[in-house]
Write an enzyme that holds these catalytic residues in place. Structure first.
Site, short mmCIF file in Angstrom:
data_model
loop_
_atom_site.label_atom_id
_atom_site.label_comp_id
_atom_site.label_asym_id
_atom_site.label_seq_id
_atom_site.Cartn_x
_atom_site.Cartn_y
_atom_site.Cartn_z
N HIS A 472 37.78 42.52 29.95
CA HIS A 472 38.90 43.04 29.06
C HIS A 472 39.48 42.04 27.93
CE1 HIS A 472 41.20 40.21 31.76
NE2 HIS A 472 41.90 40.01 30.75
N ASP A 520 35.63 43.75 36.16
CA ASP A 520 36.01 43.12 35.02
C ASP A 520 34.99 42.03 34.74
OD1 ASP A 520 37.62 42.23 33.03
OD2 ASP A 520 39.20 41.60 34.12
N SER A 616 42.67 34.45 31.01
CA SER A 616 41.75 35.48 31.23
C SER A 616 40.20 35.41 31.01
CB SER A 616 42.22 36.81 30.70
OG SER A 616 43.62 37.15 31.17
#
Length: 685
Positions: A472, A520, A616
């Site tokens: 992402h 992910d 992230s």
């Protein structure tokens, strides 16, 4: 002078109209009146060759002085004064000269000079000359002939005894002993008249000519050699020389016999005997016979012949191979063997083909490594090692040059070993106690990279050209910006992304309201490889660890430049914190939405220690606990994926579930790219 003498002079003067006169008369200037002061006069006198000159003076009246210093008459031959005359001599017997002189030359010059005064009127001189035959044969200083000298009026000639010939110089006699040719299989050759003394001034040449394929063997007996040598021991007087097929034996002289047996290795041999004008030696004698010319026991160096014989002679055929460690190369082609024939001159056909050492050339270099070797020929050894501790050698370190001309290891493999980056090297000590988040120092996590634009986040370097991150973070970027090499991200070096590869089962969509973060994970390929060092190196992947790893309650580290629970802005310096692995059920209980939980996720954190926005894609790292790894290492257990609230439980992509996809994707992509040509990027100073 009597009537008979004048008659002789008249006859001599008629020898030839073109020849110089045989006689003549010379008087001083103004003779018989007195000569003048400061007079200077000269006369060139010449008679035919083969004659000398006799001068007769019938009157001599020149002013006397010591050494004829005042006035004089000089006789000059070849620039040298022979006589100087002066004084008064007027008397004498009528018909006879008052002075005469003989000069053994057919030319001379008379030079008369007077000074500034002639007080008593001296009258000068009157003289005549005649040509007188020269007896060259009677003059021992001339020695014009080597044997017999014969004089005649006006010259001489040389002659020779029987069996001698007069040489072209018309002075020297010698024996004509050349031209002898011997074609029989065996025979005897000796100097002229042997064992009587050999002739002087001679050049004797003999030729032995046998059938091709045979050589002439010469044999000398100790008592059959006596040739004059010079006082210094050289053969400059008389000599015997043997020439065969470009080889020369000798010259030989003295009483010492030449080698008793001379193998000439030629079917054509020239024997040359040369003598000077002196000596009284008996000469020489030799025997000759034929023998098959042998060829060498090797066609070329380092070769093996089949069949192997003690001796090879004319027309023998062999197969030639090289000894171990050597090879034949003709042009750009290698051959294993060839045929050769022993030729008539004792040489092999095809001898131009050479057995040269097998040469592997320089060993192939390996990136980030070096190779040392002393030689590149057969059985030579080459050693590989990596240039720094941030690389380890993958493969054998020792290679040797094989018979095939290539460098191989003990398994016969010719690809050089690889210097693979050492993963997980960290300066963060295991015993360090960490409470909450802490700023990281350079060397703690040198694989962590920063994405400063787009969906802010991080990633981890897993090789010298690949970064692992969350899908992402990079799903909307083809070439995201990347910084690496320093805990303060602004000080990092800008890296250029070449390709972004997102996991095929990742569902692209809006991040804000997303409920499914399964798969992910993404790979980012750098445009250039990075050279490893203390400021940047890859993190280890979870290799050879249990499927359930990391274990529940195992403490790992999460690092990034994202926000903390009590700080709304991202940090300039890399922060890290310890987090514990939790049961997935604990994370589910905290979620009130319809978030998707799968086996591809790890639950970790709580107690105010967690990743947050901007972290992230960053790494969740654990210490290695393996017998294979003895030093301080970290491996990548998870990737920061999603969470509900900073400081609460966070969810991480479980890396161990994607090892096969990571490996296959990297191999396929690099195969399509081909060889890397650009120099690796050096970040660490």
């Amino acid at each position: 002078m009597g009537t008979s003498r004048w008659l002789l002079l008249a006859l001599l003067g008629c020898v030839s109209a073109d020849s110089p006169p045989m006689f003549g008369e010379i008087t001083s200037p103004n003779y018989p009146q007195g000569y003048h002061d400061n007079a200077k006069e000269s006369w060139d006198v010449q008679v035919p060759e083969g004659y000398g000159i006799r001068l007769y003076f019938i009157h001599l009246d020149i002013e006397p002085s010591g050494g004829c210093e005042y006035d004089s008459l000089k006789v000059v031959i070849g620039g040298a004064v022979q006589d100087t005359l002066c004084g008064r001599n007027l008397g004498g017997v009528p018909g006879h000269p008052i002075k005469e002189a003989y000069y053994p030359s057919n030319t001379l010059k008379l030079l008369f000079t007077s000074d500034f005064s002639n007080q008593e009127q001296y009258t000068g001189f009157s003289a005549y000359y005649i040509a007188v035959d020269v007896d060259e044969c009677d003059d021992s200083s001339i020695n014009p002939c080597s044997h017999f000298c014969n004089n005649y009026i006006g010259g001489y000639f040389c002659s020779c005894p029987p069996e001698y010939d007069l040489h072209d110089d018309q002075h020297t006699c010698g024996v004509n002993c050349s031209g002898g040719q011997y074609t029989e299989q065996r025979g005897q050759i000796s100097s002229p008249g042997y064992p009587s003394p050999y002739p002087e001034n001679s050049l004797c040449e003999y030729k032995v000519l046998l059938e091709p394929g045979y050589q002439v063997i010469l044999k000398f007996q100790p008592t059959d050699f006596d040739v004059e040598e010079a006082n210094d021991g050289s053969c400059s007087y008389d000599s015997l020389t043997i020439k065969a097929k470009g080889d020369t034996f000798g010259p030989f002289c003295g009483k010492k016999t030449p080698p008793p047996l001379i193998e000439t290795r030629s079917y054509e041999v020239d024997i040359i005997f040369q003598t000077d004008s002196g000596g009284d030696n008996k000469g020489w004698k030799l025997h000759y016979y034929e023998d098959a010319i042998p060829c060498p026991d090797q066609v070329t160096e380092n070769s093996i012949l089949e069949p192997q014989n003690d001796k090879y002679i004319f027309k023998d055929m062999v197969t030639v191979r090289c000894e171990e460690g050597f090879e034949m190369v003709t042009g750009d082609k290698k051959i294993t063997s060839f045929m050769a024939k022993c030729q008539a001159d004792g040489t092999w056909s095809n001898s131009h083909l050479q057995c040269q050492p097998v040469d592997c050339g320089d060993p192939e270099e390996t990136d980030f490594g070096e190779v040392t070797f002393e030689s590149s020929t057969y059985q030579s050894e080459a050693k590989y090692n990596c240039k720094s501790d941030y690389y380890s050698l993958l493969g054998e370190d020792t290679y040797h040059c094989s018979l095939d001309g290539i460098w191989v290891n003990s398994k016969g493999q010719n690809d050089p070993p690889i210097c693979k980056p050492v993963c997980g090297k960290t300066t963060l000590q295991p015993q360090s106690r960490i409470y909450g988040g802490s700023p990281a120092e350079n060397g703690y996590f040198p694989w962590v990279i920063h994405f400063p634009s787009g969906n802010l986040g991080g990633g981890a370097l897993i090789s010298d050209q690949w970064v692992l991150t969350a899908a992402h973070v990079v799903q909307d970027q083809d070439q995201p910006r990347i910084r690496a090499g320093d805990v303060i991200h602004r000080n990092g070096v800008e890296l250029v992304a070449k390709k972004v590869i997102i996991h095929p089962r990742w569902i692209t969509g809006d991040i804000e309201n997303r409920q499914n973060y399964d798969n992910d994970i993404a790979l980012v390929q750098l445009s250039r490889r990075v050279e490893m060092g203390p400021c940047i190196c890859p993190v280890c992947l979870p290799k050879n660890i249990a499927v359930s790893s990391p274990d529940i309650d195992e403490v790992g580290y999460v690092a990034g430049w994202g926000r903390s629970s009590d700080k709304k802005a991202k940090t300039a310096k890399l922060q890290y914190a310890p987090v514990s692995v939790r049961k997935t059920e604990d994370c589910k209980k905290s979620v009130v939405t319809n978030q998707v939980f799968t086996e591809n996720m790890i639950c970790a954190g709580g107690d105010g220690k967690d990743s947050c926005q901007g972290d992230s894609g960053g790494p969740l790292m654990f210490r290695y606990s393996s017998e294979e790894v003895k030093d301080n290492r970290l491996y990548l257990g998870g990737i920061v994926s999603w969470g509900l609230e900073c400081g609460q439980f966070g969810m991480y992509t479980r890396v161990s579930n994607y090892l096969e996809w990571i490996k296959e994707t990297i191999e396929k992509t690099e195969k399509e790219d081909g060889e890397q040509e650009a120099e690796p990027l050096k970040i660490c100073k």
